[in-house]
Design a protein around this motif. Sequence first.
Motif, PDB file in Angstrom:
ATOM      1  N   MET A 208     -37.723  12.927 -65.721  1.00 10.38           N
ATOM      2  CA  MET A 208     -37.538  11.674 -66.464  1.00 10.38           C
ATOM      3  C   MET A 208     -38.823  11.241 -67.165  1.00 10.38           C
ATOM      4  O   MET A 208     -38.908  11.171 -68.364  1.00 10.38           O
ATOM      5  CB  MET A 208     -37.100  10.564 -65.500  1.00 10.38           C
ATOM      6  N   ARG A 209     -39.831  10.969 -66.385  1.00 11.08           N
ATOM      7  CA  ARG A 209     -41.144  10.628 -66.903  1.00 11.08           C
ATOM      8  C   ARG A 209     -41.819  11.851 -67.544  1.00 11.08           C
ATOM      9  O   ARG A 209     -42.795  11.756 -68.272  1.00 11.08           O
ATOM     10  CB  ARG A 209     -42.001  10.090 -65.739  1.00 11.08           C
ATOM     11  N   ASP A 210     -41.223  12.965 -67.276  1.00 11.71           N
ATOM     12  CA  ASP A 210     -41.679  14.228 -67.830  1.00 11.71           C
ATOM     13  C   ASP A 210     -41.744  14.200 -69.352  1.00 11.71           C
ATOM     14  O   ASP A 210     -42.677  14.707 -69.945  1.00 11.71           O
ATOM     15  CB  ASP A 210     -40.702  15.330 -67.413  1.00 11.71           C
ATOM     16  N   ASP A 211     -40.731  13.584 -69.940  1.00  8.16           N
ATOM     17  CA  ASP A 211     -40.681  13.534 -71.395  1.00  8.16           C
ATOM     18  C   ASP A 211     -41.963  12.980 -71.967  1.00  8.16           C
ATOM     19  O   ASP A 211     -42.493  13.483 -72.953  1.00  8.16           O
ATOM     20  CB  ASP A 211     -39.515  12.649 -71.848  1.00  8.16           C
ATOM     21  N   ILE A 212     -42.460  11.953 -71.324  1.00  3.97           N
ATOM     22  CA  ILE A 212     -43.663  11.315 -71.841  1.00  3.97           C
ATOM     23  C   ILE A 212     -44.798  12.306 -71.945  1.00  3.97           C
ATOM     24  O   ILE A 212     -45.411  12.449 -72.993  1.00  3.97           O
ATOM     25  CB  ILE A 212     -44.074  10.134 -70.930  1.00  3.97           C
ATOM     26  N   ARG A 213     -45.053  13.015 -70.880  1.00  2.00           N
ATOM     27  CA  ARG A 213     -46.213  13.893 -70.982  1.00  2.00           C
ATOM     28  C   ARG A 213     -45.926  15.168 -71.739  1.00  2.00           C
ATOM     29  O   ARG A 213     -46.828  15.774 -72.278  1.00  2.00           O
ATOM     30  CB  ARG A 213     -46.813  14.171 -69.604  1.00  2.00           C
ATOM     31  N   ARG A 214     -44.683  15.549 -71.831  1.00  2.00           N
ATOM     32  CA  ARG A 214     -44.403  16.735 -72.635  1.00  2.00           C
ATOM     33  C   ARG A 214     -44.399  16.431 -74.118  1.00  2.00           C
ATOM     34  O   ARG A 214     -44.520  17.335 -74.947  1.00  2.00           O
ATOM     35  CB  ARG A 214     -43.065  17.335 -72.225  1.00  2.00           C
ATOM     36  N   ASN A 215     -44.241  15.172 -74.449  1.00  2.00           N
ATOM     37  CA  ASN A 215     -44.240  14.802 -75.862  1.00  2.00           C
ATOM     38  C   ASN A 215     -45.524  14.100 -76.283  1.00  2.00           C
ATOM     39  O   ASN A 215     -45.621  13.595 -77.397  1.00  2.00           O
ATOM     40  CB  ASN A 215     -43.045  13.897 -76.152  1.00  2.00           C
ATOM     41  N   MET A 216     -46.480  14.065 -75.395  1.00  2.49           N
ATOM     42  CA  MET A 216     -47.739  13.405 -75.711  1.00  2.49           C
ATOM     43  C   MET A 216     -48.531  14.233 -76.724  1.00  2.49           C
ATOM     44  O   MET A 216     -48.700  15.435 -76.560  1.00  2.49           O
ATOM     45  CB  MET A 216     -48.533  13.256 -74.413  1.00  2.49           C
ATOM     46  N   PRO A 217     -48.996  13.598 -77.781  1.00  2.05           N
ATOM     47  CA  PRO A 217     -49.734  14.322 -78.826  1.00  2.05           C
ATOM     48  C   PRO A 217     -51.118  14.683 -78.317  1.00  2.05           C
ATOM     49  O   PRO A 217     -51.922  13.805 -78.046  1.00  2.05           O
ATOM     50  CB  PRO A 217     -49.845  13.307 -79.962  1.00  2.05           C
ATOM     51  N   LEU A 218     -51.377  15.964 -78.172  1.00  5.66           N
ATOM     52  CA  LEU A 218     -52.595  16.405 -77.513  1.00  5.66           C
ATOM     53  C   LEU A 218     -53.383  17.447 -78.268  1.00  5.66           C
ATOM     54  O   LEU A 218     -54.604  17.482 -78.185  1.00  5.66           O
ATOM     55  CB  LEU A 218     -52.245  16.992 -76.135  1.00  5.66           C
ATOM     56  N   PHE A 219     -52.707  18.308 -78.994  1.00  4.49           N
ATOM     57  CA  PHE A 219     -53.386  19.507 -79.479  1.00  4.49           C
ATOM     58  C   PHE A 219     -53.588  19.507 -80.981  1.00  4.49           C
ATOM     59  O   PHE A 219     -52.697  19.161 -81.746  1.00  4.49           O
ATOM     60  CB  PHE A 219     -52.583  20.748 -79.089  1.00  4.49           C
ATOM     61  N   SER A 220     -54.753  19.936 -81.379  1.00  5.00           N
ATOM     62  CA  SER A 220     -55.050  20.075 -82.804  1.00  5.00           C
ATOM     63  C   SER A 220     -54.486  21.385 -83.324  1.00  5.00           C
ATOM     64  O   SER A 220     -54.088  22.263 -82.558  1.00  5.00           O
ATOM     65  CB  SER A 220     -56.559  20.064 -83.010  1.00  5.00           C
TER      66      SER A 220
ATOM     67  N   GLY B 108     -54.044   7.541 -63.440  1.00  2.39           N
ATOM     68  CA  GLY B 108     -52.806   7.894 -62.769  1.00  2.39           C
ATOM     69  C   GLY B 108     -51.894   8.702 -63.668  1.00  2.39           C
ATOM     70  O   GLY B 108     -51.303   9.682 -63.242  1.00  2.39           O
ATOM     71  N   GLU B 109     -51.854   8.297 -64.898  1.00  4.78           N
ATOM     72  CA  GLU B 109     -50.937   8.930 -65.844  1.00  4.78           C
ATOM     73  C   GLU B 109     -51.295  10.393 -66.090  1.00  4.78           C
ATOM     74  O   GLU B 109     -50.465  11.271 -66.018  1.00  4.78           O
ATOM     75  CB  GLU B 109     -50.985   8.153 -67.163  1.00  4.78           C
ATOM     76  N   LEU B 110     -52.560  10.617 -66.363  1.00  2.00           N
ATOM     77  CA  LEU B 110     -52.947  11.967 -66.751  1.00  2.00           C
ATOM     78  C   LEU B 110     -52.950  12.930 -65.591  1.00  2.00           C
ATOM     79  O   LEU B 110     -52.625  14.105 -65.738  1.00  2.00           O
ATOM     80  CB  LEU B 110     -54.322  11.974 -67.397  1.00  2.00           C
ATOM     81  N   SER B 111     -53.305  12.428 -64.443  1.00  2.00           N
ATOM     82  CA  SER B 111     -53.446  13.345 -63.318  1.00  2.00           C
ATOM     83  C   SER B 111     -52.112  13.995 -62.967  1.00  2.00           C
ATOM     84  O   SER B 111     -52.063  14.971 -62.238  1.00  2.00           O
ATOM     85  CB  SER B 111     -54.019  12.601 -62.110  1.00  2.00           C
ATOM     86  N   ARG B 112     -51.040  13.457 -63.522  1.00  2.00           N
ATOM     87  CA  ARG B 112     -49.735  14.060 -63.266  1.00  2.00           C
ATOM     88  C   ARG B 112     -49.576  15.378 -63.999  1.00  2.00           C
ATOM     89  O   ARG B 112     -48.660  16.143 -63.756  1.00  2.00           O
ATOM     90  CB  ARG B 112     -48.633  13.107 -63.693  1.00  2.00           C
ATOM     91  N   PHE B 113     -50.463  15.638 -64.942  1.00  2.00           N
ATOM     92  CA  PHE B 113     -50.384  16.895 -65.678  1.00  2.00           C
ATOM     93  C   PHE B 113     -50.613  18.097 -64.783  1.00  2.00           C
ATOM     94  O   PHE B 113     -50.037  19.144 -64.961  1.00  2.00           O
ATOM     95  CB  PHE B 113     -51.418  16.941 -66.799  1.00  2.00           C
ATOM     96  N   PHE B 114     -51.499  17.906 -63.828  1.00  2.00           N
ATOM     97  CA  PHE B 114     -51.792  19.044 -62.964  1.00  2.00           C
ATOM     98  C   PHE B 114     -51.583  18.616 -61.531  1.00  2.00           C
ATOM     99  O   PHE B 114     -50.620  17.924 -61.248  1.00  2.00           O
ATOM    100  CB  PHE B 114     -53.197  19.568 -63.206  1.00  2.00           C
TER     101      PHE B 114
END
Lengths: 135, 135
Positions: free
Chosen positions: A1-13, B128-134
């Motif tokens: 659920m909250r996964d979407d947020i971090r999978r769609n977070m703009p991160l890479f150049s 908290g938010e970012l640490s969920r990445f790993f």
Amino acid sequence: MRDDIRRNMPLFSMGIVTKLTELTPRQVRYYEQQGLIKPARSKGKQRLFSFNDVDRLLHIKSLMEKGINIAGVKEVLSGREPETLSRSAPRPEKAERPNLSDADLHKLLKRQLSELSARPNQSHLIRGELSRFFH
Amino acid sequence: MRDDIRRNMPLFSMGIVTKLTELTPRQVRYYEQQGLIKPARSKGKQRLFSFNDVDRLLHIKSLMEKGINIAGVKEVLSGREPETLSRSAPRPEKAERPNLSDADLHKLLKRQLSELSARPNQSHLIRGELSRFFH
DNA sequence: CTTTTTATGTTATTTTTTCTAACACTCATT
DNA sequence: AATGAGTGTTAGAAAAAATAACATAAAAAG
């Protein structure tokens, strides 16, 4: 659920994405232009890719290495949202220039998929490697 | 095991890192200069940060918000490799100008930690938010 | 209570990266 | 032969990032 947020977070150049995918900037931009991806933009209009974008690009690459064309890739990837073009229902209107019926597309896909005989399809390592980031 | 590879993979530009950490570029560069992080570099010398780098920066930030100074942060973070300065054994030689004994550092840390009274320590959300990445 | 040191802000200048747009080319289809 | 799809290449402009220097508030040291 909250996964979407971090999978769609703009991160890479762009530079990082081209390294991760081994696509050229030209290719990445072309795929965007074709509506296959919709990377975010920085304040200064530079592209910012998410994990989903990279995942998608790897998928696109793998499909195209099999000889599938953009129209085919579009079809395969439909359902996975680059929401701005695939707005609302599964098929908004087929409108536009290409003017391909579903039957046409199906035929095309079948034809192209059946010719996955030759072609070396390299760099699987990368797709495998990166996909471990999420999923 | 294979985790290290993706956690140390150079992925993020300065701009993204400053957004993720809410540190300024100045701060990030200073911390690097102090040997707290060792981001990779692109061909053209631009910094490329890994997940570990970002994690580390968030840790640094949180420590400094508590009033701990660089020397203290260095001590706290020792054990987690920015391998080029913390080379080989736990304590190469204490050499150099700062010239702090372990006792000194301990004293300093204790003093600084005990003054975690005031100070609003915001932006915990991000850590908290970012640490969920790993992890 | 001066003097120093720390950590960071600010500014200037140069490099690097990315952007868009245009034109070219190859290959497959018509 | 003409067309279209996908990509390469190039040029010029803009954005992002680098280094380096000077400035400064707050803390530490004397």
